[in-house]
Write a protein that holds these residues in place. Structure first.
Motif, PDB file in Angstrom:
ATOM      1  N   GLU A 193      -5.407   1.442   5.359  1.00  0.00           N
ATOM      2  CA  GLU A 193      -5.550   1.754   6.779  1.00  0.00           C
ATOM      3  C   GLU A 193      -4.549   2.842   7.195  1.00  0.00           C
ATOM      4  N   SER A 194      -3.306   2.716   6.706  1.00  0.00           N
ATOM      5  CA  SER A 194      -2.283   3.718   7.039  1.00  0.00           C
ATOM      6  C   SER A 194      -2.665   5.090   6.495  1.00  0.00           C
ATOM      7  N   SER A 198      10.486  -1.471  10.807  1.00  0.00           N
ATOM      8  CA  SER A 198       9.750  -0.192  10.809  1.00  0.00           C
ATOM      9  C   SER A 198      10.101   0.644  12.037  1.00  0.00           C
ATOM     10  N   ALA A 249       4.384   7.268   9.055  1.00  0.00           N
ATOM     11  CA  ALA A 249       4.098   6.070   8.261  1.00  0.00           C
ATOM     12  C   ALA A 249       4.839   4.859   8.839  1.00  0.00           C
ATOM     13  N   ARG A 261       3.093   3.729  12.021  1.00  0.00           N
ATOM     14  CA  ARG A 261       1.899   2.915  11.784  1.00  0.00           C
ATOM     15  C   ARG A 261       2.301   1.499  11.353  1.00  0.00           C
ATOM     16  N   TRP A 262       3.382   1.427  10.564  1.00  0.00           N
ATOM     17  CA  TRP A 262       3.781   0.134  10.001  1.00  0.00           C
ATOM     18  C   TRP A 262       4.379  -0.814  11.036  1.00  0.00           C
TER      19      TRP A 262
END
Lengths: 189, 156
Positions: free
Chosen positions: A29-30, B98, B147, B150-151
């Motif tokens: 998904e990422s 994150s 990244a 998103r995490w």
């Protein structure tokens, strides 16, 4: 027919493993989301050039010849990761109103790409140096920017289950558009 | 030490507004993604040029000048959408590793873009070892920011 096929797909070991995995699904998904920068990001830069609002000193053909390969790479990654995500929970996506909207917008965006590259782009050598490209190119750029924005927004909203078929009652229009199979009201009581 | 600030954000009017609404968070989040595309495009356009690929027939310095306002606009859009998202779940962010990775990297990426990369690009015509190095550093920094961003949604 489609629903039966997707139901069977959802029952495969592959599909179950994907959607139950702790890290594979989030990683796929990422990748799907981060590839947006490569795909929609570079496409948007071309659109700004075609609109005549940016990068006037760069010939338009530089964008279509030398930036577009990166856009295509981004698109390829989006398709591969997107198909993987779809196979993880196919029935959920099939019945998702936002997913259906996204597919519709993808068709619009795809048609626009096809139209631009088969018609408008043919004569690029005659206007590639113009700060303001011809009307057809500018229209293609606006359609592209709007359609891809719509795809991104609809795609993000797929994650929200407001209109999910298994959350009844939903308005009749939602059930129709999402293709929900709703059991008829219980009349035996 | 930072916790009271995060608690204040969470309790603020904006934080409550976004948190209690059904639609606001998803819609703002969607446009955070749209601005991510714009930011990614603006960053990539110049970084690819500095790597010696991407668009040519214009010097790196010229392209950098043309890209700059769009980069600024994209960053502004990211902040305008990112801040309300953060305010609505500040406490969740506080306990989210994150989030801290993103907040640690984002200022570095911004400083790098508007100080180092800008200065190198302003004095460059064609790709050199230096511009390639700077472009790779830029791409790596933004990759970590995106990244980790998103995490935040996965590690809760």
């Amino acid at each position: 027919m489609i629903r039966e096929l997707l139901t069977r797909l959802a029952e495969t070991r592959w599909s179950i493993a994907l959607h139950e995995s702790l890290y594979v699904w989030p990683l796929v998904e990422s990748t799907h989301v981060l590839s947006l920068t490569l795909f929609v990001g570079t496409a948007a830069m071309l659109d700004l050039r075609l609109l005549g609002v940016a990068f006037a000193r760069v010939p338009a053909s530089e964008f279509t010849n030398r930036l577009l390969p990166w856009t295509r790479l981004g698109f390829a990654i989006m398709v591969v990761t997107g198909v993987l995500l779809f196979t993880a929970t196919p029935v959920t996506y099939y019945e998702s109103l936002f997913f259906r909207l996204k597919v519709l917008l993808l068709l619009v965006a795809g048609f626009n790409v096809w139209w631009f590259h088969t018609r408008t782009h043919d004569g690029v050598s005659s206007w590639e140096l113009n700060a303001r490209p011809p009307r057809a190119a500018r229209v293609a750029a606006i359609v592209s920017l709007l359609a891809w924005t719509g795809v991104v927004v609809a795609g993000r909203l797929v994650a929200y289950n407001w209109f999910a078929c298994d959350l009844q009652p939903q308005p009749a229009i939602v059930n129709t558009l999402a293709g929900c199979v709703v059991p008829p009201p219980d009349t035996t009581r | 030490m930072m916790l009271p600030f995060f608690e204040w954000c969470e309790a603020s009017f904006l934080g409550q507004l976004v948190r209690t609404s059904v639609w606001l968070f998803p819609i703002i989040e969607s446009f955070h993604l749209v601005f991510l595309c714009a930011l990614g495009g603006a960053v990539l356009l110049l970084d690819l040029r500095m790597l010696g690929t991407g668009v040519r027939r214009v010097t790196i310095a010229q392209l950098a000048g043309d890209v700059h306002p769009w980069l600024l606009a994209a960053v502004a859009g990211m902040l305008a959408t990112g801040i309300p998202l953060f305010m609505s779940e500040a406490l969740k962010c506080y306990y989210n590793p994150s989030f801290w990775v993103k907040m640690g990297t984002a200022p570095v990426a911004l400083l790098f873009a508007f100080v180092v990369r800008k200065r190198v690009a302003r004095n460059a015509t064609e790709a050199t070892a230096t511009t390639r190095l700077v472009a790779m550093a830029s791409l790596s920094l933004w990759f970590v920011v995106a990244a980790a961003g998103r995490w935040i949604g996965f590690s809760s």
